[in-house]
Motif scaffolding. Sequence first.
Motif, PDB file in Angstrom:
ATOM      1  N   MET A   2      -5.393  -2.157   3.807  1.00  0.00           N
ATOM      2  CA  MET A   2      -4.446  -3.252   3.869  1.00  0.00           C
ATOM      3  C   MET A   2      -4.821  -4.272   2.815  1.00  0.00           C
ATOM      4  SD  MET A   2      -3.268  -5.730   6.992  1.00  0.00           S
ATOM      5  CE  MET A   2      -4.599  -6.904   6.965  1.00  0.00           C
ATOM      6  N   ILE A   3      -3.822  -4.710   2.051  1.00  0.00           N
ATOM      7  CA  ILE A   3      -4.075  -5.712   1.015  1.00  0.00           C
ATOM      8  C   ILE A   3      -3.091  -6.858   1.197  1.00  0.00           C
ATOM      9  CG2 ILE A   3      -4.972  -4.048  -0.643  1.00  0.00           C
ATOM     10  CD1 ILE A   3      -2.291  -4.251  -2.114  1.00  0.00           C
ATOM     11  N   ALA A   4      -3.457  -8.017   0.667  1.00  0.00           N
ATOM     12  CA  ALA A   4      -2.564  -9.171   0.627  1.00  0.00           C
ATOM     13  C   ALA A   4      -2.238  -9.444  -0.828  1.00  0.00           C
ATOM     14  CB  ALA A   4      -3.240 -10.376   1.261  1.00  0.00           C
ATOM     15  N   SER A   5      -0.979  -9.716  -1.094  1.00  0.00           N
ATOM     16  CA  SER A   5      -0.537  -9.914  -2.467  1.00  0.00           C
ATOM     17  C   SER A   5       0.460 -11.057  -2.523  1.00  0.00           C
ATOM     18  CB  SER A   5       0.112  -8.628  -2.985  1.00  0.00           C
ATOM     19  OG  SER A   5       0.692  -8.837  -4.245  1.00  0.00           O
ATOM     20  N   ASP A   6       0.394 -11.821  -3.613  1.00  0.00           N
ATOM     21  CA  ASP A   6       1.366 -12.887  -3.816  1.00  0.00           C
ATOM     22  C   ASP A   6       2.723 -12.326  -4.209  1.00  0.00           C
ATOM     23  OD1 ASP A   6      -0.564 -14.782  -3.256  1.00  0.00           O
ATOM     24  OD2 ASP A   6      -1.192 -14.948  -5.337  1.00  0.00           O
ATOM     25  N   VAL A   7       2.737 -11.116  -4.732  1.00  0.00           N
ATOM     26  CA  VAL A   7       3.963 -10.445  -5.140  1.00  0.00           C
ATOM     27  C   VAL A   7       4.330  -9.426  -4.062  1.00  0.00           C
ATOM     28  CG1 VAL A   7       5.017  -8.999  -6.918  1.00  0.00           C
ATOM     29  CG2 VAL A   7       3.309 -10.702  -7.559  1.00  0.00           C
ATOM     30  N   ALA A   8       5.597  -9.410  -3.657  1.00  0.00           N
ATOM     31  CA  ALA A   8       6.040  -8.446  -2.648  1.00  0.00           C
ATOM     32  C   ALA A   8       5.969  -7.036  -3.224  1.00  0.00           C
ATOM     33  CB  ALA A   8       7.465  -8.758  -2.214  1.00  0.00           C
ATOM     34  N   LEU A   9       5.279  -6.155  -2.519  1.00  0.00           N
ATOM     35  CA  LEU A   9       5.153  -4.761  -2.943  1.00  0.00           C
ATOM     36  C   LEU A   9       6.101  -3.926  -2.098  1.00  0.00           C
ATOM     37  CD1 LEU A   9       1.250  -4.608  -3.076  1.00  0.00           C
ATOM     38  CD2 LEU A   9       2.811  -4.975  -4.977  1.00  0.00           C
ATOM     39  N   SER A  10       6.904  -3.125  -2.737  1.00  0.00           N
ATOM     40  CA  SER A  10       7.864  -2.320  -1.989  1.00  0.00           C
ATOM     41  C   SER A  10       7.242  -0.971  -1.625  1.00  0.00           C
ATOM     42  CB  SER A  10       9.143  -2.117  -2.808  1.00  0.00           C
ATOM     43  OG  SER A  10       8.840  -1.497  -4.026  1.00  0.00           O
ATOM     44  N   PRO A  11       7.543  -0.470  -0.420  1.00  0.00           N
ATOM     45  CA  PRO A  11       7.035   0.840  -0.017  1.00  0.00           C
ATOM     46  C   PRO A  11       7.469   1.914  -1.009  1.00  0.00           C
ATOM     47  CG  PRO A  11       7.901  -0.316   1.871  1.00  0.00           C
ATOM     48  CD  PRO A  11       8.273  -1.130   0.665  1.00  0.00           C
ATOM     49  N   GLY A  12       6.530   2.789  -1.346  1.00  0.00           N
ATOM     50  CA  GLY A  12       6.778   3.851  -2.305  1.00  0.00           C
ATOM     51  C   GLY A  12       6.254   3.533  -3.690  1.00  0.00           C
ATOM     52  N   ALA A  13       5.948   2.251  -3.942  1.00  0.00           N
ATOM     53  CA  ALA A  13       5.450   1.857  -5.263  1.00  0.00           C
ATOM     54  C   ALA A  13       3.991   2.277  -5.419  1.00  0.00           C
ATOM     55  CB  ALA A  13       5.571   0.349  -5.441  1.00  0.00           C
ATOM     56  N   TYR A  14       3.626   2.689  -6.606  1.00  0.00           N
ATOM     57  CA  TYR A  14       2.239   3.028  -6.908  1.00  0.00           C
ATOM     58  C   TYR A  14       1.569   1.795  -7.503  1.00  0.00           C
ATOM     59  CZ  TYR A  14       3.172   7.899  -5.999  1.00  0.00           C
ATOM     60  OH  TYR A  14       3.489   9.066  -5.385  1.00  0.00           O
ATOM     61  N   ILE A  15       0.336   1.535  -7.072  1.00  0.00           N
ATOM     62  CA  ILE A  15      -0.377   0.352  -7.560  1.00  0.00           C
ATOM     63  C   ILE A  15      -1.781   0.733  -8.004  1.00  0.00           C
ATOM     64  CG2 ILE A  15       0.932  -1.247  -6.114  1.00  0.00           C
ATOM     65  CD1 ILE A  15      -1.535  -1.386  -4.286  1.00  0.00           C
ATOM     66  N   GLU A  16      -2.351  -0.122  -8.817  1.00  0.00           N
ATOM     67  CA  GLU A  16      -3.722   0.037  -9.293  1.00  0.00           C
ATOM     68  C   GLU A  16      -4.439  -1.271  -8.988  1.00  0.00           C
ATOM     69  OE1 GLU A  16      -5.510   0.256 -13.658  1.00  0.00           O
ATOM     70  OE2 GLU A  16      -4.297   2.007 -13.119  1.00  0.00           O
ATOM     71  N   ILE A  17      -5.530  -1.187  -8.258  1.00  0.00           N
ATOM     72  CA  ILE A  17      -6.300  -2.366  -7.878  1.00  0.00           C
ATOM     73  C   ILE A  17      -7.640  -2.292  -8.601  1.00  0.00           C
ATOM     74  CG2 ILE A  17      -7.343  -3.619  -5.954  1.00  0.00           C
ATOM     75  CD1 ILE A  17      -5.255  -2.131  -4.159  1.00  0.00           C
ATOM     76  N   ARG A  18      -7.998  -3.387  -9.240  1.00  0.00           N
ATOM     77  CA  ARG A  18      -9.280  -3.425  -9.964  1.00  0.00           C
ATOM     78  C   ARG A  18     -10.130  -4.549  -9.428  1.00  0.00           C
ATOM     79  NH1 ARG A  18      -9.162  -0.778 -15.145  1.00  0.00           N
ATOM     80  NH2 ARG A  18      -7.097   0.089 -15.480  1.00  0.00           N
ATOM     81  N   ARG A  19     -11.401  -4.264  -9.273  1.00  0.00           N
ATOM     82  CA  ARG A  19     -12.399  -5.275  -8.956  1.00  0.00           C
ATOM     83  C   ARG A  19     -13.620  -4.924  -9.781  1.00  0.00           C
ATOM     84  NH1 ARG A  19     -14.087  -8.391  -3.631  1.00  0.00           N
ATOM     85  NH2 ARG A  19     -16.065  -9.189  -4.378  1.00  0.00           N
ATOM     86  N   GLY A  20     -13.902  -5.746 -10.780  1.00  0.00           N
ATOM     87  CA  GLY A  20     -14.998  -5.442 -11.684  1.00  0.00           C
ATOM     88  C   GLY A  20     -14.715  -4.129 -12.384  1.00  0.00           C
ATOM     89  N   GLN A  21     -15.636  -3.195 -12.265  1.00  0.00           N
ATOM     90  CA  GLN A  21     -15.468  -1.880 -12.882  1.00  0.00           C
ATOM     91  C   GLN A  21     -14.823  -0.871 -11.935  1.00  0.00           C
ATOM     92  OE1 GLN A  21     -16.159  -1.428 -16.137  1.00  0.00           O
ATOM     93  NE2 GLN A  21     -16.636  -3.611 -16.138  1.00  0.00           N
ATOM     94  N   GLN A  22     -14.608  -1.243 -10.684  1.00  0.00           N
ATOM     95  CA  GLN A  22     -14.011  -0.339  -9.693  1.00  0.00           C
ATOM     96  C   GLN A  22     -12.495  -0.343  -9.840  1.00  0.00           C
ATOM     97  OE1 GLN A  22     -15.574   1.519  -7.278  1.00  0.00           O
ATOM     98  NE2 GLN A  22     -17.579   0.896  -8.038  1.00  0.00           N
ATOM     99  N   GLU A  33       5.578  -9.222   5.072  1.00  0.00           N
ATOM    100  CA  GLU A  33       5.287 -10.518   4.475  1.00  0.00           C
ATOM    101  C   GLU A  33       4.418 -10.325   3.232  1.00  0.00           C
ATOM    102  OE1 GLU A  33       3.765 -13.096   7.509  1.00  0.00           O
ATOM    103  OE2 GLU A  33       5.533 -12.809   8.758  1.00  0.00           O
ATOM    104  N   ARG A  34       3.210 -10.908   3.221  1.00  0.00           N
ATOM    105  CA  ARG A  34       2.326 -10.789   2.055  1.00  0.00           C
ATOM    106  C   ARG A  34       1.420  -9.571   2.149  1.00  0.00           C
ATOM    107  NH1 ARG A  34      -1.289 -15.334   1.113  1.00  0.00           N
ATOM    108  NH2 ARG A  34      -1.514 -14.287  -0.847  1.00  0.00           N
ATOM    109  N   PHE A  35       1.457  -8.879   3.267  1.00  0.00           N
ATOM    110  CA  PHE A  35       0.526  -7.781   3.491  1.00  0.00           C
ATOM    111  C   PHE A  35       1.199  -6.438   3.248  1.00  0.00           C
ATOM    112  CE2 PHE A  35      -0.851 -11.350   6.051  1.00  0.00           C
ATOM    113  CZ  PHE A  35      -2.149 -11.490   5.620  1.00  0.00           C
ATOM    114  N   SER A  36       0.422  -5.518   2.720  1.00  0.00           N
ATOM    115  CA  SER A  36       0.923  -4.168   2.449  1.00  0.00           C
ATOM    116  C   SER A  36      -0.142  -3.149   2.824  1.00  0.00           C
ATOM    117  CB  SER A  36       1.262  -4.000   0.964  1.00  0.00           C
ATOM    118  OG  SER A  36       2.243  -4.917   0.573  1.00  0.00           O
ATOM    119  N   GLY A  37       0.300  -1.997   3.275  1.00  0.00           N
ATOM    120  CA  GLY A  37      -0.602  -0.885   3.548  1.00  0.00           C
ATOM    121  C   GLY A  37      -0.562   0.079   2.383  1.00  0.00           C
TER     122      GLY A  37
END
Length: 146
Positions: A2-22, A33-37
């Motif tokens: 589960m992530i929280a985002s300022d931008v609404a993410l629509s189901p079915g969209a592919y995303i890339e999450i980066r933290r440092g080198q991960q 709302e602001r949360f997405s699975g």
Amino acid sequence: MMIASDVALSPGAYIEIRRGQQTVIGRVVWQRERFSGVRTQDVIDVEALLREPRLQQPAQRRNPDMNPSPVAMPANDRIAIEINAARRIERSQAISSRLQFSALCLFGLVAAIAIAMQVAQMLGNPMQQLDSALSLDKPQTTALVD
């Protein structure tokens, strides 16, 4: 995940999450709302992701006359707000699960009592007739039919 985002993410969209080198790649499966699975393509090493230092973000300009938006808040404040929101959601889900279970148990109890009363009534009448027929207190008369 589960992530929280300022931008609404629509189901079915592919995303890339980066933290440092991960990097975590996944597909959004639900949004509220602001949360997405997000369903990820690989297993996430949570410990490594948490240990990874964040990359520095450029400082955002603030207008003192305006109320701070979630984007303009410091990252720690925004994270604290999101954690509190996630905890409230979890508590609400736990309470609703308990209420649902209680309602189901109450319905089952009422149904069991109603069935027991119906069975007692159905078996009660013939048992009363049998009891009166076999009673020794009354003289019994038998009619013989030729």
